[in-house]
Design an enzyme around this catalytic site. Sequence first.
Site, PDB file in Angstrom:
ATOM      1  N   LYS A   1       0.882  -0.895  -0.034  1.00 40.24           N
ATOM      2  CA  LYS A   1      -0.293   0.250  -0.170  1.00 40.24           C
ATOM      3  C   LYS A   1       1.008   1.170   0.029  1.00 40.24           C
ATOM      4  CE  LYS A   1      -3.348  -1.694   2.915  1.00 40.24           C
ATOM      5  NZ  LYS A   1      -4.171  -2.027   4.257  1.00 40.24           N
TER       6      LYS A   1
ATOM      7  N   TYR B   1      -5.229   5.362  -0.931  1.00 39.36           N
ATOM      8  CA  TYR B   1      -3.730   4.713  -0.957  1.00 39.36           C
ATOM      9  C   TYR B   1      -4.045   3.667  -1.990  1.00 39.36           C
ATOM     10  CZ  TYR B   1      -6.963   1.367   1.435  1.00 39.36           C
ATOM     11  OH  TYR B   1      -7.752   0.706   2.233  1.00 39.36           O
TER      12      TYR B   1
ATOM     13  N   ASP C   1     -13.286  -5.028  13.453  1.00 40.69           N
ATOM     14  CA  ASP C   1     -12.182  -4.656  13.422  1.00 40.69           C
ATOM     15  C   ASP C   1     -11.991  -4.878  15.622  1.00 40.69           C
ATOM     16  OD1 ASP C   1     -10.691  -4.119  11.231  1.00 40.69           O
ATOM     17  OD2 ASP C   1     -11.288  -1.790  11.235  1.00 40.69           O
TER      18      ASP C   1
END
Length: 182
Positions: free
Chosen positions: A72, A132, A168
């Site tokens: 990335k 990104y 997450d």
Amino acid sequence: MNITPLHLEGAILIEPKVHGDNRGFFMESYNEELFHRNGIKHQFIQDNHSLSAEPGVLRGLHYQLNPKAQTKLVRVIAGAIYDVIVDIRKNSPTFGQWVGVILSEHNKRQLLVPKGFAHGFCTLVPNTQVIYKVDEYYSPENDRGILWNDPALNIDWPVSHPVLSDKDQKHPVLADAELNFE
């Protein structure tokens, strides 16, 4: 453009030359020839863009397993983040070590996150936008993560009660994570 290798092999901090005047600024955020001359030879195939409305949004720590692992190139176009990468290459001398840098619309820095690293960030201000480039497409079957507050990693996040996605909140700690990086 200043290109600075970080202490985790393959991780690079990039600071573009910014040309500013009373109208604003101009900069090259990506120049393939210049990157190649500095050993950055990834073929980026997709751009991603996220908006986090609140400060304290934490996204990560994410990675994809081989053969769909991603490199990335991360930057912030509005707001600011504390960006963290963790070396998850099993045979690396820096396995389990992390580095954190502030990326913002003001400093215009970029972070190159190589394959074999988990990546996450925490927003520092409202309405932060992160873009990104990646060199591999998203692969749901290879998508993995590590718990953001794994005590073994001891990451010094700028928030103790982040805003997290359900996904997450449920990642395993590094010791229990599925890894296939050497």
